[in-house]
Enzyme design. Structure first.
Site, short mmCIF file in Angstrom:
data_model
loop_
_atom_site.label_atom_id
_atom_site.label_comp_id
_atom_site.label_asym_id
_atom_site.label_seq_id
_atom_site.Cartn_x
_atom_site.Cartn_y
_atom_site.Cartn_z
N SER A 5 36.97 32.45 44.65
CA SER A 5 37.89 31.75 45.55
C SER A 5 38.72 30.79 44.69
O SER A 5 38.40 30.56 43.52
CB SER A 5 37.09 30.98 46.60
OG SER A 5 36.11 30.16 45.98
N GLU A 7 40.98 26.96 44.60
CA GLU A 7 41.22 25.65 45.22
C GLU A 7 42.64 25.17 44.93
O GLU A 7 43.12 25.29 43.80
CB GLU A 7 40.21 24.64 44.67
CG GLU A 7 40.37 23.26 45.29
CD GLU A 7 39.25 22.32 44.86
OE1 GLU A 7 38.07 22.65 45.09
OE2 GLU A 7 39.56 21.26 44.29
N ASP A 99 35.66 9.69 47.70
CA ASP A 99 35.54 8.40 47.01
C ASP A 99 36.50 7.44 47.68
O ASP A 99 37.66 7.78 47.93
CB ASP A 99 35.89 8.56 45.53
CG ASP A 99 34.87 9.44 44.82
OD1 ASP A 99 33.68 9.11 44.87
OD2 ASP A 99 35.29 10.47 44.24
N PHE A 209 39.83 13.61 33.40
CA PHE A 209 39.20 14.08 34.64
C PHE A 209 37.69 14.19 34.46
O PHE A 209 36.90 13.78 35.32
CB PHE A 209 39.83 15.42 35.02
CG PHE A 209 39.63 15.81 36.44
CD1 PHE A 209 39.59 14.86 37.45
CD2 PHE A 209 39.49 17.15 36.80
CE1 PHE A 209 39.40 15.23 38.78
CE2 PHE A 209 39.32 17.54 38.11
CZ PHE A 209 39.26 16.56 39.10
N HIS A 259 34.39 29.45 42.01
CA HIS A 259 35.45 28.75 42.74
C HIS A 259 36.36 28.16 41.66
O HIS A 259 35.94 27.27 40.92
CB HIS A 259 34.84 27.64 43.60
CG HIS A 259 35.82 26.93 44.49
ND1 HIS A 259 36.43 27.53 45.57
CD2 HIS A 259 36.29 25.66 44.46
CE1 HIS A 259 37.24 26.66 46.17
NE2 HIS A 259 37.16 25.52 45.51
P1 FAD Z 1 27.32 12.99 48.64
O1 FAD Z 1 26.62 14.29 48.71
O2 FAD Z 1 27.24 12.07 49.82
O3 FAD Z 1 26.77 12.22 47.35
C1 FAD Z 1 27.48 11.12 46.81
C2 FAD Z 1 26.54 10.25 45.99
O4 FAD Z 1 25.71 9.48 46.86
C3 FAD Z 1 25.58 11.01 45.07
O5 FAD Z 1 25.41 10.25 43.91
C4 FAD Z 1 24.29 11.07 45.89
O6 FAD Z 1 23.17 11.24 45.05
C5 FAD Z 1 24.33 9.70 46.54
N1 FAD Z 1 23.64 9.56 47.81
C6 FAD Z 1 23.56 10.47 48.82
N2 FAD Z 1 22.89 9.93 49.86
C7 FAD Z 1 22.56 8.68 49.52
C8 FAD Z 1 21.88 7.61 50.17
N3 FAD Z 1 21.40 7.73 51.41
N4 FAD Z 1 21.73 6.42 49.51
C9 FAD Z 1 22.23 6.26 48.27
N5 FAD Z 1 22.90 7.25 47.58
C10 FAD Z 1 23.05 8.42 48.21
N6 FAD Z 1 36.88 14.44 46.80
C11 FAD Z 1 37.88 14.20 47.66
O7 FAD Z 1 38.20 13.03 47.93
N7 FAD Z 1 38.59 15.21 48.25
C12 FAD Z 1 38.29 16.52 48.02
O8 FAD Z 1 38.95 17.40 48.58
C13 FAD Z 1 37.22 16.82 47.13
N8 FAD Z 1 36.85 18.08 46.88
C14 FAD Z 1 35.75 18.33 46.09
C15 FAD Z 1 35.32 19.66 45.93
C16 FAD Z 1 34.21 19.95 45.15
C17 FAD Z 1 33.76 21.36 45.02
C18 FAD Z 1 33.52 18.89 44.50
C19 FAD Z 1 32.33 19.18 43.62
C20 FAD Z 1 33.94 17.57 44.64
C21 FAD Z 1 35.06 17.28 45.45
N9 FAD Z 1 35.48 15.98 45.67
C22 FAD Z 1 36.52 15.73 46.53
C23 FAD Z 1 34.83 14.87 44.98
C24 FAD Z 1 33.70 14.24 45.83
O9 FAD Z 1 34.23 13.72 47.03
C25 FAD Z 1 33.10 13.12 45.01
O10 FAD Z 1 32.37 13.67 43.93
C26 FAD Z 1 32.26 12.12 45.79
O11 FAD Z 1 32.00 11.01 44.93
C27 FAD Z 1 30.92 12.64 46.27
O12 FAD Z 1 31.04 13.53 47.28
P2 FAD Z 1 29.76 14.38 47.80
O13 FAD Z 1 30.22 15.16 48.94
O14 FAD Z 1 29.10 15.01 46.67
O15 FAD Z 1 28.87 13.14 48.32
#
Ligand code: FAD
Length: 284
Positions: A5, A7, A99, A209, A259
């Site tokens: 896929s 992005e 973030d 990055f 991806h």
């Molecule tokens: P989570 O899974 O919530 O994890 C974030 C952090 O919090 C981790 O360190 C985890 O260990 C920790 N954590 C989880 N639960 C808890 C808790 N209860 N207490 C304390 N810590 C906790 N960003 C964007 O803004 N837009 C996008 O479109 C985007 N696309 C992405 C696509 C991919 C494939 C990837 C890999 C990343 C993408 N990102 C994007 C970046 C992503 O949003 C960031 O990496 C963000 O910091 C974490 O998102 P996550 O969904 O992994 O968060």
């Protein structure tokens, strides 16, 4: 058969959007499983992501998967956006925490991606196929590697179908993550961990990055990229070789899918897809 896929990120100008549509058409000829479109956390690209998703969705039958993040957004805002996607016929999402934009401190009603996955399943049942993020080299803010793995497992248990990894250049980190998730009882045949692949085309932006996302660039790669200086042709040739080898190793280890972080460009991802033989007869 390894699937793939692409992005995209939402273009900012009308001209950029037109160009992105052309890029979409070319990459779509390779017959990818779907395209995803990123989203600015806190809703910063809400309308632009929505517009691009609408445009691409009308252009072909290939599924379009909008990214949606939860940090700093309200449940109502997320729900209404997802209702709009569902009414358009979108059935695939990449669900992320995101973030916080600099200066913003309020994490909102759904502070973590796990909360978002639970919210989507609660509000929309099985209407969406959900992808979540995974980190072979650990998320930079994670308390520990084990905690980060547990977080991915929790996202699967809450209803995520697949995970897509942050980019990486060390195949063992991916294999280690896959093993760690399986040790928690997750069957990665049913919950595939898709390898996120970043083609190497530009040394300085890649290093910037990688540093901001916590992705490791192996020393032998970093040093040679530095040696090439401004020689973009040499960087691209070397980068291609590094990423092709990475993908070949992953394929030999049974990676289910790639991806490609296309950066809205055709050539780097297309060349990899073709060199890896991923299209084999599927091209249209
Ligand atoms: P989570 O899974 O919530 O994890 C974030 C952090 O919090 C981790 O360190 C985890 O260990 C920790 N954590 C989880 N639960 C808890 C808790 N209860 N207490 C304390 N810590 C906790 N960003 C964007 O803004 N837009 C996008 O479109 C985007 N696309 C992405 C696509 C991919 C494939 C990837 C890999 C990343 C993408 N990102 C994007 C970046 C992503 O949003 C960031 O990496 C963000 O910091 C974490 O998102 P996550 O969904 O992994 O968060």
């Amino acid at each position: 058969m390894t699937t793939f896929s692409f992005e995209f990120f939402p273009a900012k100008t009308d001209e950029g959007v037109d160009k992105l549509c052309q890029t979409f058409d070319t990459l779509n000829n390779l017959a990818p499983t779907y395209f995803s479109v990123t989203y600015g956390a806190g809703g910063t690209t809400r309308n632009r992501t929505l517009d691009i998703v609408k445009r691409l969705h009308k252009r072909s039958d290939t599924p379009i998967a909008p990214h949606i993040s939860c940090i700093g957004d309200s449940k109502d805002a997320i729900k209404s956006l997802l209702e709009e996607y569902r009414s358009m016929g979108i059935s695939r999402l990449v669900a992320l925490r995101g973030d916080l934009p600099s200066g913003q401190v309020d994490m909102g009603e759904l502070p973590y991606a796990l909360d978002l996955v639970q919210f989507i399943r609660h509000e929309f049942g099985d209407d969406f196929h959900i992808e979540v993020a995974a980190y072979p080299e650990m998320h930079p803010q994670a308390k520990s590697f084990a905690f980060d793995v547990q977080n991915l497992v929790a996202k699967f248990e809450a209803g995520a179908n697949n995970a897509i990894t942050q980019f990486f250049y060390n195949a063992d980190s991916y294999l280690h993550l896959r093993d760690a998730v399986e040790k928690h009882g997750i069957d990665t045949t049913n919950h595939p961990i898709v390898a996120g692949i970043m083609p190497i085309t530009n040394a300085s932006s890649l290093i910037r990055f990688a540093d901001s996302t916590g992705a490791d660039i192996p020393r032998y790669v970093r040093k040679q990229l530095a040696d090439f200086g401004d020689d973009r042709k040499a960087i691209r040739a070397f980068g291609f070789e590094v990423v092709q080898r990475l993908c070949e190793r992953l394929m030999s280890e049974g990676v289910p899918a790639f991806h490609f972080y296309s950066m809205n460009k055709v050539s780097p991802s297309q060349q990899l897809v073709e060199a890896l033989g991923l299209t084999s007869g599927a091209e249209r």
